[in-house]
Scaffold this motif. Structure first.
Motif, PDB file in Angstrom:
ATOM      1  N   UNK A   1     -38.901   0.265 -31.570  1.00 19.22           N
ATOM      2  CA  UNK A   1     -38.242   0.394 -32.968  1.00 19.22           C
ATOM      3  C   UNK A   1     -37.343   1.530 -33.003  1.00 19.22           C
ATOM      4  N   UNK A   2     -37.796   2.689 -32.402  1.00 24.20           N
ATOM      5  CA  UNK A   2     -36.874   3.788 -32.576  1.00 24.20           C
ATOM      6  C   UNK A   2     -35.449   3.410 -31.767  1.00 24.20           C
TER       7      UNK A   2
ATOM      8  N   UNK B   1     -33.524   1.537 -33.773  1.00 26.35           N
ATOM      9  CA  UNK B   1     -32.751   2.271 -35.031  1.00 26.35           C
ATOM     10  C   UNK B   1     -31.438   2.955 -34.337  1.00 26.35           C
ATOM     11  N   UNK B   2     -31.783   3.709 -33.295  1.00 27.02           N
ATOM     12  CA  UNK B   2     -30.514   4.314 -32.390  1.00 27.02           C
ATOM     13  C   UNK B   2     -29.342   3.334 -32.309  1.00 27.02           C
TER      14      UNK B   2
ATOM     15  N   UNK C   1     -27.544   2.484 -35.374  1.00 25.64           N
ATOM     16  CA  UNK C   1     -26.861   3.465 -35.824  1.00 25.64           C
ATOM     17  C   UNK C   1     -25.576   3.842 -35.090  1.00 25.64           C
TER      18      UNK C   1
ATOM     19  N   UNK D   1     -25.730  -2.472 -39.019  1.00 24.24           N
ATOM     20  CA  UNK D   1     -26.602  -2.548 -40.394  1.00 24.24           C
ATOM     21  C   UNK D   1     -28.097  -2.752 -40.212  1.00 24.24           C
ATOM     22  N   UNK D   2     -28.544  -2.123 -39.295  1.00 20.49           N
ATOM     23  CA  UNK D   2     -29.922  -2.106 -39.128  1.00 20.49           C
ATOM     24  C   UNK D   2     -30.764  -3.429 -38.873  1.00 20.49           C
ATOM     25  N   UNK D   3     -30.004  -4.410 -38.432  1.00 20.54           N
ATOM     26  CA  UNK D   3     -30.534  -5.745 -38.399  1.00 20.54           C
ATOM     27  C   UNK D   3     -31.451  -5.813 -37.099  1.00 20.54           C
TER      28      UNK D   3
ATOM     29  N   UNK E   1     -33.227  -3.216 -35.753  1.00 20.10           N
ATOM     30  CA  UNK E   1     -34.493  -2.548 -36.157  1.00 20.10           C
ATOM     31  C   UNK E   1     -35.246  -3.244 -36.961  1.00 20.10           C
ATOM     32  N   UNK E   2     -34.734  -3.894 -38.153  1.00 15.12           N
ATOM     33  CA  UNK E   2     -35.462  -4.747 -39.120  1.00 15.12           C
ATOM     34  C   UNK E   2     -35.958  -5.875 -38.384  1.00 15.12           C
TER      35      UNK E   2
END
Lengths: 496, 329
Positions: free
Chosen positions: A81-82, A85-86, A89, A94-96, A98-99
């Motif tokens: 997950x982390x 996120x990286x 970023x 667009x955080x797709x 990680x979501x």
């Protein structure tokens, strides 16, 4: 559902690839840091040597480096997950991803649809762009540690062939820089000392930079300093002062009753004869002895001589006075009388009473006189009024010698006169010193807090609580537009 | 799954259709149009602040026509009474000659309500909107009347002419999902406005989406996914604006008297969901929250005297706080 499971696997694999790359990057960094710590051990060994840094310490550095690297790597591990996120970023997704990773276990239609879109996106991503292998600071640290160890190794190899690694590097450097030779150079051989003395005597006058006091030799090694000779004589025996040397006896007046050779003066006439031969009076001889001793003491203490200075004259007068006081210890009343006489005369010199023993007219101890040959400043001594006074006394003493007056009559007041003369001389020297003192005085006042103390008067004012509440953050509603308008005008006002 | 995918693209397509239809008459002001649509689909209300003549009323009417929704306009004046907004009981005579009291709904009973120059009415009248905006009900006498969905209050206020106005209380400000600042159009936009408005024929606004479709999109937006780190970002941002919090930003401690309420975080998340759907995603991103932070929070923070004295604006302070909120990099 199978499609969704397949999507989950694809997404996990794509993000897992990024995670592996991240962990590898992290491992490289931590390994570089750990190696840098390990390299500190050999670097310290190269500096301290095996005598100080033993083998177990090296092992401790190795363990510390490995442990630090392993611990930091373990602590810096990130889950999927982390990492996602990286990825989001850094790749602006667009955080797709990680979501999708966060809702990996959800099976709602929206989550499934979002996961499918994210999987397609993740597979198209360039993981290398998100986690590039860059030159981290830990690698720069490693390079610095390696460079340091290399430089130390080369330096040590140059200084110590072959490498024994026992002595510390500062010791090796000190040895290589020739500290021992420098110490040996500070204590030269006796054959070289004469040459050094010649250089010491000649160099100050050849120095183009200006006058500098010549390095003072110890008194036992400077036979030429006492008489201003050019050091042409043979080298003296160490531990023997110039005053003790037999060849100097002819030059200096022998003091009364204090001849170092134990040559006692039988009578006052003998002393006068000696004075006539040597050109010095008895008192001069005594003073010369004192001056000689003083000169030798000065030489021993390393204080440069001050030819013809008021201070030396003051010291001379004090020595003379003290020697007289020691001789006249029982007659302290005469001392007071002499002091009173000196005050009454206003510092004028007392004429000789005919006994001729107060012939301090030469004024200069033999030691200083002998130095006068080397220092041109001593030529001013001829203008010293004390010298003229002394000449007068000498002539008086010579006249007394021919008058046939008993020596006992002169001896009664001899010491008293000497004391008076000494006090007069002392007063004169003080006066001259005081009148000749010119210069500037600078007083530096450090900056500091200066407080003005004003007496306070109690006014008796009282504060009373009238019950009102004032809040600086609150503006009454009716005044808010005016306050806002005021500040707007204030900000828009042209700056002067 | 296929239907959901079709819904997403269909939803975003429908919203894009509405934007294009509104764009026929409203030149420029893309952020304003998008903000009003977000507020409508998120179930919130919007406060527009701008000088007169920028097309606020036109926007509302155009939106009403494009969405086929009932619009009403209330001009707020100092003598406006609450009954003028919510309605009042009127006496009427039935067929049998009996007199009865009947509730006459006010202009609040519409889908899109334009409260023009809302700060000119007294606080008592302004408060008449509170129940309608939050509860979506209107109480008159002993009867409570429900308002139809969708319900959007679009209030306007003039930032220049403050004399004789009553600033909105914080409780009412907090009920607006967003506060959007309207700016002057650019030269090109102004030329286009002149061409369109001074032409012989005005462009006609067609109905592109009906009310049911709007409600469907509203329900769909509530399903958008919000990852924990995105929600944490909103929480951290809200806490950073509260000066009494340990994690408050230094600027918040210095210039903010009261920070944002939890409604600020709700507004950001809910608005972010609509924005994500509008952009063809099922997930809210940090970029969505960043884009919505200023409209959602600028009216929820109350600056202190120091900020007013130093000329600091809520936008400037929020922008700095926004940059300081930590995110994964």
């Amino acid at each position: 559902m199978n499609v969704d499971t397949w999507d989950r696997g694809r997404l996990t694999a794509a993000v897992g690839l990024a995670r592996r790359r991240f962990l590898a990057n992290q491992a490289l960094r931590e390994a570089a840091l750990g190696t840098a710590i390990v390299l500190l051990g050999p670097a310290l060994l190269l500096v301290l040597g095996r005598d100080i840094l033993a083998g177990p310490w090296l092992a401790m550095f190795g363990l510390a480096g490995l442990g630090t690297a392993a611990w930091r790597w373990w602590r810096g591990r990130l889950d999927l997950y982390r990492v996602s996120q990286i990825l989001d970023a850094r790749l602006s997704t667009q955080d797709q991803i990680s979501t999708a990773i966060c809702f990996l276990g959800h099976s709602s239609p929206v989550a499934v649809e979002q996961r499918r879109a994210s999987t397609e996106l993740a597979e198209r991503l360039a993981v290398e762009a998100a986690f590039p292998f860059t030159l981290h600071r830990s690698m720069q640290l490693l390079a610095a540690a390696f460079l340091l160890a290399s430089v130390l190794g080369v330096l040590r190899y140059v200084l110590e062939k072959p490498l024994e690694m026992r002595q510390s590097l500062p010791g090796l450097i000190a040895r290589a820089m020739g500290v021992d030779q420098a110490q040996a150079k500070d204590q030269p051989a006796p054959k070289d000392r004469a040459g050094q003395r010649q250089q010491a005597n000649v160099l100050p006058y050849q120095d183009k930079q200006g006058w500098q006091p010549a390095p003072l030799e110890p008194a036992d090694e400077s036979p030429a300093d006492g008489n201003g000779a050019e050091g042409q004589g043979p080298a003296p025996e160490p531990g023997r002062s110039g005053a003790d040397r037999p060849d100097k006896e002819g030059e200096f007046g022998a003091p009364v009753g204090s001849s170092p050779e134990g040559d006692p003066i039988q009578s006052y006439e003998d002393m006068l004869e000696r004075d006539a031969q040597s050109g010095l009076s008895m008192a001069d001889g005594k003073q010369g002895n004192n001056g000689q001793q003083e000169a030798s003491q000065r030489e021993k203490s390393g204080i440069p001589e001050e030819p013809n200075s008021l201070l030396s004259k003051l010291r001379e007068a004090m020595n003379q006075m003290m020697s007289k006081l020691q001789q006249k210890a029982p007659g302290s009343g005469n001392l007071q009388q002499a002091a009173a006489g000196s005050k009454g005369n206003g510092g004028e010199q007392q004429p000789g009473e005919g006994d001729g023993q107060t012939g301090a007219g030469q004024g200069q101890p033999s030691g200083q006189e002998s130095q006068g040959e080397g220092t041109p400043g001593n030529s001013q001594d001829s203008s010293d009024p004390s010298n003229s006074g002394g000449t007068t006394k000498n002539s008086g003493s010579q006249g007394a010698r021919g008058s046939g007056a008993g020596s006992q009559d002169g001896d009664k007041r001899m010491r008293e006169n000497e004391q008076q003369e000494a006090f007069g001389k002392l007063s004169e020297l003080y006066g001259r010193r005081a009148s000749g003192m010119t210069g500037e005085i600078t007083i530096e006042a450090l900056p500091g807090k200066q407080t003005l103390r004003t007496p306070q008067v109690q006014k008796g004012a009282l504060h009373r609580d009238i019950g009102g509440e004032i809040s600086r953050d609150e503006i009454p509603l009716a005044f808010q537009p005016y306050v806002k308008e005021y500040f707007t005008k204030l900000r828009q006002a042209p700056k002067k | 799954m296929a239907s959901e995918s079709g819904n997403l693209s269909h939803n975003s397509g429908q919203i894009e259709l509405v934007r294009q239809e509104v764009g026929k008459l409203i030149v420029g002001q893309q952020e304003v149009v998008e903000g009003v649509l977000i507020a409508l689909l998120a179930g919130g209300h919007v406060l527009l602040e701008g000088v007169p003549g920028l097309g606020k009323t036109t926007l509302l009417k155009t939106l009403g026509r494009a969405l086929a929704l009932k619009c009403s306009r209330i001009q707020f004046t100092p003598d406006l009474m609450p009954a003028d907004i919510v309605g009042s009981m009127v006496m009427e005579t039935d067929d049998r000659g009996l007199k009865n009291l009947r509730f006459q709904p006010g202009p609040i009973f519409a889908h899109l309500v334009l409260a023009d120059e809302i700060n000119r009415a007294t606080p008592k009248t302004q408060s008449a909107l509170l129940e309608a905006m939050q509860e979506r009900t209107v109480t008159s006498g002993t009867a409570t009347h429900e308002l139809e969905e969708p319900f959007l209050v679009m209030a306007t206020q003039n930032p220049l002419e403050m004399e004789g106005t009553y600033p909105l209380p914080e409780a009412q400000l907090d009920r607006f999902l967003m506060k959007i600042l309207m700016t002057y159009p650019s030269r090109a936009e102004l030329d286009t406005i002149l061409d369109r408005t001074l032409a012989a024929e005005q462009p006609k606004i067609q109905k592109v989406v009906d009310r049911d479709r709007v409600l469907e999109v509203c329900r769909a937006t509530r399903q958008a996914l919000v990852a924990p780190h995105v929600r944490d970002f909103a929480t951290s941002l809200i806490l950073s604006t509260q000066p009494e919090q340990a994690t408050a930003h230094p600027l918040a401690r210095r210039y903010i008297r009261y920070g944002s309420s939890p409604r600020g975080a709700q507004a950001m998340i809910q608005g972010g969901r609509v924005m994500a759907i509008m952009r063809g995603r099922w997930n809210v991103s940090l970029e969505d929250l960043r884009a919505l932070a200023l409209p959602c929070l600028r009216h929820r923070i109350i600056l202190n005297f120091d900020a007013h004295a130093e000329g600091k604006t809520a936008d400037a302070i929020l922008a700095e706080i926004l940059e300081a909120v930590p995110v994964a990099k």
